[in-house]
Design a protein around this motif. Structure first.
Motif, PDB file in Angstrom:
ATOM      1  N   SER A 155     -16.204 -10.123 -16.405  1.00  0.00           N
ATOM      2  CA  SER A 155     -16.502 -10.124 -15.137  1.00  0.00           C
ATOM      3  C   SER A 155     -15.668 -11.367 -13.725  1.00  0.00           C
ATOM      4  O   SER A 155     -16.016 -11.972 -14.482  1.00  0.00           O
TER       5      SER A 155
ATOM      6  N   LYS B  80     -17.757  -5.952 -14.281  1.00  0.00           N
ATOM      7  CA  LYS B  80     -17.799  -6.018 -15.458  1.00  0.00           C
ATOM      8  C   LYS B  80     -16.633  -4.667 -16.552  1.00  0.00           C
ATOM      9  O   LYS B  80     -17.174  -3.809 -16.147  1.00  0.00           O
ATOM     10  N   VAL B  81     -16.205  -6.094 -16.838  1.00  0.00           N
ATOM     11  CA  VAL B  81     -15.110  -4.991 -18.136  1.00  0.00           C
ATOM     12  C   VAL B  81     -16.061  -5.248 -19.722  1.00  0.00           C
ATOM     13  O   VAL B  81     -15.748  -6.415 -19.849  1.00  0.00           O
TER      14      VAL B  81
ATOM     15  N   GLU C  58      -8.078 -11.270 -20.537  1.00  0.00           N
ATOM     16  CA  GLU C  58      -9.001 -10.332 -19.671  1.00  0.00           C
ATOM     17  C   GLU C  58      -9.456 -11.565 -18.096  1.00  0.00           C
ATOM     18  O   GLU C  58      -8.958 -10.549 -17.631  1.00  0.00           O
TER      19      GLU C  58
ATOM     20  N   ARG D 254      -5.762 -10.792 -16.358  1.00  0.00           N
ATOM     21  CA  ARG D 254      -5.637  -9.265 -16.230  1.00  0.00           C
ATOM     22  C   ARG D 254      -6.436  -8.912 -14.848  1.00  0.00           C
ATOM     23  O   ARG D 254      -6.005  -8.314 -13.357  1.00  0.00           O
ATOM     24  N   GLN D 255      -7.606  -9.786 -14.465  1.00  0.00           N
ATOM     25  CA  GLN D 255      -8.671  -9.181 -13.889  1.00  0.00           C
ATOM     26  C   GLN D 255      -8.174 -10.222 -12.499  1.00  0.00           C
ATOM     27  O   GLN D 255      -8.185  -9.268 -11.515  1.00  0.00           O
ATOM     28  N   GLU D 256      -7.758 -10.821 -12.990  1.00  0.00           N
ATOM     29  CA  GLU D 256      -7.307 -11.666 -11.342  1.00  0.00           C
ATOM     30  C   GLU D 256      -6.092 -11.481 -10.783  1.00  0.00           C
ATOM     31  O   GLU D 256      -6.364 -10.989  -9.950  1.00  0.00           O
TER      32      GLU D 256
ATOM     33  N   VAL E  62     -11.034  -4.038  -9.993  1.00  0.00           N
ATOM     34  CA  VAL E  62     -11.516  -3.340 -11.345  1.00  0.00           C
ATOM     35  C   VAL E  62     -12.020  -2.219 -11.514  1.00  0.00           C
ATOM     36  O   VAL E  62     -13.056  -2.464 -10.931  1.00  0.00           O
TER      37      VAL E  62
ATOM     38  N   GLN F 289     -14.756  -0.804 -13.845  1.00  0.00           N
ATOM     39  CA  GLN F 289     -15.924  -0.326 -14.682  1.00  0.00           C
ATOM     40  C   GLN F 289     -15.081   0.458 -16.248  1.00  0.00           C
ATOM     41  O   GLN F 289     -15.422   1.979 -16.083  1.00  0.00           O
TER      42      GLN F 289
END
Ligand code: ADP
Ligand code: ZN
Ligand code: MG
Length: 478
Positions: free
Chosen positions: A196, A207-208, A226, A229-231, A240, A242
């Motif tokens: 995360s 979180k992923v 990841e 990607r989240q950013e 994002v 879960q």
């Protein structure tokens, strides 16, 4: 700027003789599907499981090595879910009373380690690459019911490098304890990364969970991808989600697999077919004392006792057999020479001997060179009795024959020159015969020294160590 937060969940196949709850061999036998099966691991109704003591001992050892708390009272739980390679419809695992809690590795706090059984494998083609006419999935239950350790960390990891360091150290500990081969490429160690990002420290983002990570490089790459990607999701005003994502090692991206399930979906409850486990009769202190020296302790000791750099100690400790070979050779070397040169020993071991073995895809265990003979060779080189070129030839013969280097030299008609004294006599003789060259050298002509050393090499039929010869010439011509 975002702050990354990472926690790992790692499954490791325990190397026991039999499966977790039955007497079937714990061996995958990929080319013989479904040979290691019985009513218990096939989930036949009414078949009763019995917990494998070797697996419990293994997880306790792992816990002791991680400085964790070992639960004297624990139990197994049923975790219900459907999967074609899980014939019972549930997995026997541990929920709220795992064997191991707490501990620390490489500055990362361990939440827990529990014991559970593995599922079978779904195959989309038959062993040996045989494809069938219709599209079908086959199931191999050889792996079904084999013991697994599952370790969960606290979300203490700050970047992809720390995650790799943690996973590598865990792999090394498993190998030192002989609990698992923990080869990621073979699926014996499976890493899942929870990732995360957040704006502020102490505040966690959504979180992923990333699965399907099959190498240390993939641990690094999947986390890097990841995080980015989240950013991008947050920067473009999104949220994002879960979920569980899978690492695609070909495309180098994570792909959405499913939304995250939570504990209550599994309907955990204590396994009624197994009694609670009571370890109060076990002598945990004795077990702790019997643990082998662990990698970190060995690195520190090697660096201190043999004057190695941190990197050199790390290189040796990475491979337990190599570390033991080095240590045995070092003590032989100390017995052979007054001032043992551990750097020369290390060089011969990590470059020359390993080079020979890599070229022949041979392991140290298979190579016939033993530490005593190896130390003898290194002693002869550092005492100037042997040139490094000759030493390399001898090493090759040593690996093949298991003979001592001096015996090998004598067998091929070479005589070991006597070291400093004998070389000194050779040097004296050459100085006497080459008055002109010696004068040139004294006038500052560097090439003259090279000529004199060459004469010394000729005189000793190439056996002497040229560095040692040079050293003696310089001393005598001062
Ligand atoms: P879940 O109940 O969703 O499985 P857990 O609390 O059991 O979540 O944690 C599973 C893993 O995820 C652990 O390794 C934990 O350290 C890690 N984790 C928990 N929260 C976060 C977060 N916000 N970011 C990254 N990892 C996290
Ligand atoms: Zn079985
Ligand atoms: Mg969890």
């Amino acid at each position: 700027m975002y702050i990354p937060t990472i926690g790992l969940e790692i499954h490791m196949n325990a190397k026991t003789r039999t499966k977790m709850f039955c007497a079937c061999p714990n061996s995958f036998e990929e080319n013989n599907p479904n040979v290691n099966t019985c009513p218990i691991c096939l989930g036949h109704p009414g078949a009763l499981p019995v917990a494998n003591e070797e697996a419990v001992k293994g997880i306790v050892k792992l816990g002791l090595a991680l400085g964790s708390k070992i639960a004297i009272h624990s139990n197994f739980d049923r975790k219900s879910y459907f999967y074609p390679d899980l014939p019972k419809g549930y997995q026997i695992s541990q929920y709220d009373h795992p064997f191991v809690e707490g501990g620390n590795l490489k500055g990362v706090r361990i939440t827990r380690v529990h014991l559970e059984e593995d599922a079978g494998r779904s195959l989309h083609e038959l062993p040996g690459g045989v494809k069938t006419k219709e599209e079908a999935t086959y199931i191999d239950y050889n792996r079904g019911g084999t013991p697994l350790f599952e370790l969960v960390t606290e979300p203490d990891i700050k970047n992809s490098d720390e995650a790799v360091v943690f996973a590598k150290e865990l792999q090394l500990i498993l190998r030192y304890l002989n609990l698992s081969d923990a080869d990621m490429e073979k699926g014996q160690m499976r890493v899942e990364a929870n990732i995360s990002i957040s704006k502020k420290t102490g505040e966690f983002g959504t979180k992923v969970e990333v699965k399907n990570i099959n190498s240390f490089k993939a641990v690094h790459d999947a986390i890097e991808y990841e995080l980015k990607r989240q950013e991008e999701v947050l920067e473009s005003g999104g949220k994002v989600v879960q979920e569980t994502r899978g690492w695609n090692d070909v495309k180098k991206i994570t792909e959405s697999q499913r939304s995250k399930e939570s504990a209550h979906d599994y309907r955990y409850f204590p396994e009624p077919d197994l009694p609670p486990v009571d370890l109060s009769g076990w002598d945990l202190d004795a077990m702790r004392k019997e643990l082998p020296e662990l990698p970190e302790a060995k690195r520190t000791r090697f660096a201190a006792s043999f004057g190695l750099t941190r990197e050199q100690a790390e290189l040796l400790v990475e491979d337990r057999t190599l570390a033991e070979f080095f240590e045995e050779s070092a003590s032989e070397l100390a017995a052979l020479t007054e001032s043992p040169n551990y750097q020369t020993l290390l060089n011969y071991l990590t470059s020359d001997l390993r080079g020979i073995m890599n070229a022949r895809s041979m392991s140290l265990r298979e190579a016939k060179a033993n530490p005593e003979h190896f130390a003898h060779l290194v002693a002869m080189v550092s005492d100037g009795k042997l040139s490094s070129r000759l030493a390399k030839d001898l090493l090759l013969q040593m690996v093949e024959t298991g003979e001592d280097p001096e015996a090998l030299m004598e067998a091929s008609g070479m005589r070991v020159i006597g070291g400093e004294d004998e070389l000194g006599a050779v040097v004296d003789e050459i100085i006497e015969k080459n008055v002109k060259v010696v004068e040139d050298y004294k006038k500052g002509k560097v090439a003259a020294l090279q000529f004199l050393v060459g004469q010394g090499m000729a005189k000793t039929k190439g056996q002497a160590n040229p560095d040692k010869l040079r050293e003696i010439f310089i001393k005598k011509l001062q």
